[in-house]
Design an enzyme around this catalytic site. Structure first.
Site, mmCIF file in Angstrom:
data_model
loop_
_atom_site.group_PDB
_atom_site.id
_atom_site.type_symbol
_atom_site.label_atom_id
_atom_site.label_comp_id
_atom_site.label_asym_id
_atom_site.label_seq_id
_atom_site.Cartn_x
_atom_site.Cartn_y
_atom_site.Cartn_z
ATOM 1 N N ARG A 124 -15.805 2.410 13.757
ATOM 2 C CA ARG A 124 -15.372 0.867 13.173
ATOM 3 C C ARG A 124 -15.722 0.470 11.607
ATOM 4 N NH1 ARG A 124 -17.333 -0.260 18.393
ATOM 5 N NH2 ARG A 124 -15.622 -1.144 19.803
ATOM 6 N N LYS A 146 -5.934 0.124 0.489
ATOM 7 C CA LYS A 146 -4.840 0.120 1.057
ATOM 8 C C LYS A 146 -5.110 1.629 1.794
ATOM 9 C CE LYS A 146 -1.078 -2.959 -0.097
ATOM 10 N NZ LYS A 146 0.363 -3.017 -0.386
ATOM 11 N N GLU A 188 4.335 5.190 -11.352
ATOM 12 C CA GLU A 188 3.365 4.122 -11.207
ATOM 13 C C GLU A 188 2.534 3.498 -12.153
ATOM 14 O OE1 GLU A 188 2.931 2.351 -8.412
ATOM 15 O OE2 GLU A 188 3.751 3.749 -6.687
ATOM 16 N N LYS A 229 -4.648 -3.349 -11.808
ATOM 17 C CA LYS A 229 -4.743 -3.220 -10.438
ATOM 18 C C LYS A 229 -5.895 -3.921 -9.780
ATOM 19 C CE LYS A 229 -3.598 -1.050 -5.971
ATOM 20 N NZ LYS A 229 -3.020 0.011 -5.490
ATOM 21 N N GLU A 239 -2.849 -8.996 -0.143
ATOM 22 C CA GLU A 239 -1.629 -9.025 -0.171
ATOM 23 C C GLU A 239 -1.025 -10.268 0.367
ATOM 24 O OE1 GLU A 239 2.198 -6.364 0.450
ATOM 25 O OE2 GLU A 239 0.639 -5.451 -0.787
ATOM 26 N N ARG A 243 -0.753 -9.898 -5.030
ATOM 27 C CA ARG A 243 -0.774 -8.444 -4.744
ATOM 28 C C ARG A 243 0.658 -7.604 -4.747
ATOM 29 N NH1 ARG A 243 -5.462 -4.442 -1.983
ATOM 30 N NH2 ARG A 243 -4.301 -2.549 -2.379
ATOM 31 N N ASN A 247 4.327 -4.176 -5.682
ATOM 32 C CA ASN A 247 5.242 -3.081 -4.918
ATOM 33 C C ASN A 247 6.836 -3.201 -5.553
ATOM 34 O OD1 ASN A 247 3.947 -2.622 -2.492
ATOM 35 N ND2 ASN A 247 4.023 -4.692 -1.893
ATOM 36 N N HIS A 250 9.130 -0.682 -4.841
ATOM 37 C CA HIS A 250 8.876 0.062 -3.791
ATOM 38 C C HIS A 250 9.793 -0.424 -2.357
ATOM 39 C CE1 HIS A 250 5.327 0.812 -5.850
ATOM 40 N NE2 HIS A 250 4.776 1.354 -4.821
ATOM 41 N N HIS A 254 11.057 3.349 -1.087
ATOM 42 C CA HIS A 254 10.436 3.636 0.174
ATOM 43 C C HIS A 254 11.658 3.842 1.207
ATOM 44 C CE1 HIS A 254 6.159 1.618 0.357
ATOM 45 N NE2 HIS A 254 6.248 2.796 -0.358
ATOM 46 N N HIS A 268 7.200 10.262 -4.323
ATOM 47 C CA HIS A 268 6.994 8.899 -4.265
ATOM 48 C C HIS A 268 7.248 8.232 -5.578
ATOM 49 C CE1 HIS A 268 5.389 4.920 -2.979
ATOM 50 N NE2 HIS A 268 4.317 5.024 -4.004
#
Length: 370
Positions: A124, A146, A188, A229, A239, A243, A247, A250, A254, A268
């Site tokens: 956990r 993330k 990026e 960031k 997010e 935030r 993206n 993206h 993606h 990417h």
């Protein structure tokens, strides 16, 4: 030796530091030692990074009396999957990792995302340290918490928010990257200027061609990206609002990665670069920004030798409707509506789910033209 840059990410009990500079892997033992309750760590890396940097890291740990064990996984996007997550978690359990121990992710975004997710779900939640070895990971995936893996339905659909305990971004290791991998990471970097800092984009237009050869400029670019960031993550950790600006590019990117099978046809950062160009084109066609803005984006990507259009991707792509369907699997979809990061100009991005389908189709159609 250039002085290390420190960026603090103030998230209360989950606060941590990002250290940026050359030679940080060689000094990693001294950086990690204060975090340890017992003098041992488990390292997860990939075959490519292992051959280049693992021995140096283990030597640095040993100097501080820290024992280490390492798991070496295959390199590549396919490693961000259930089978390798299972392998990673089972290995960490075999090593008797406890909740107060430290797991080290040594590698690019794939290893960072995978190991971070494994750390999030193991017992956990155990602590982990990011040592990103690619430009893309240093400026993006290693910071912000993330973590996750890919699914056959899309990229990063399975994961958790789990902040690292420390990030060591050794800009010297970027010398070992291929030109293509370095430029993919730059996709990026330029995103930060495009989404919220026109002055940084101006700086990149003047200086980015020298980032590969000038360590000081490289450190400056990485540090500025990380500061941006960190600021956004601090204000919106999970997010819920701002935030989402990270993206930019993206939603397109993606979908293109999925369309190319997460293969070497499109990395990417290359998908993000093309996606940024498409997002600015879409914004201009919707009357949100001048036509000069997308032209400037494409011109800069071309200046850097990066892909900017669909025609820059080798091989055939699915038709426009199939690409739009792939966008529909993106994790940013809300109530069935596609969400795009659009722009009113360089450095003025915002999130919108009000994009006319015919305009989107026209943007994709024209992007197939040389």
């Amino acid at each position: 030796m250039t002085e290390t840059t420190h960026v603090h990410v103030p998230l209360g009990e989950r606060a941590y530091d990002v250290r940026i500079g050359p030679g940080l892997i060689a000094g990693a033992g001294a950086e990690i030692a204060p975090l340890l309750h017992r003098s041992r760590v488990c390292i997860v890396t990939d075959e490519t990074v292992s051959a280049l940097h693992l021995e140096r890291l283990r030597d640095a740990l040993s100097v501080e009396g820290i024992a280490s064990e390492a798991l070496v996984l295959p390199a590549g996007e396919a490693t961000k999957s259930w089978p390798h997550l299972t392998r990673c978690v089972e290995w960490l359990l075999e090593q008797k990792i406890e909740r107060r121990d430290i797991v080290v992710a040594l590698g690019g975004g794939v290893i960072g995302d995978l190991v971070g997710f494994a750390a999030a779900i193991l017992r956990r939640g155990v602590r982990f340290v990011q040592i990103p070895t690619t430009l893309l990971a240093q400026v993006d995936s290693s910071v912000g918490g993330k973590t996750g893996i890919n699914s056959s339905f899309g990229k990063n659909l399975i994961g958790a928010f789990h902040q690292p305990a420390l990030v060591l971004a050794d800009v010297e290791v970027l010398d070992t990257l291929t030109s293509r991998d370095f430029l993919a990471g730059y996709g990026e970097v330029v995103k930060y200027g495009l989404l919220g800092d026109a002055g940084f984009f101006d700086w990149l237009e003047r200086n980015a061609p020298r980032l590969r050869d000038d360590m000081a400029l490289r450190q400056q670019a990485v540090a500025h990206s990380v500061r941006m960031k960190a600021g956004i993550v601090t204000r919106d950790e999970t997010e819920q609002g701002e935030r989402a600006l990270l993206n930019l590019g993206h939603t397109f990117g993606h979908a293109l990665e999925a369309a190319t099978g997460y293969s070497d046809r499109l990395l990417h950062g290359e998908g993000v670069a093309i996606g940024c160009a498409l997002a600015f084109d879409l914004s201009a066609r919707m009357g949100l920004c001048s036509q000069e803005a997308p032209s400037r984006v494409v011109a800069h990507l071309r200046q850097m030798g990066m892909p900017a259009k669909l025609t820059d991707i080798p091989g055939e792509l699915p038709d426009d409707q199939a690409l739009i369907a792939l966008m529909g699997q993106d994790k940013k979809v809300v109530d069935g509506k596609l969400r795009f990061v659009l722009a009113r100009g360089i450095g003025e991005a915002f999130v919108s789910d009000d994009v006319p389908g015919d305009v989107l189709a026209t943007v994709l159609e024209d992007a197939r033209l040389t």
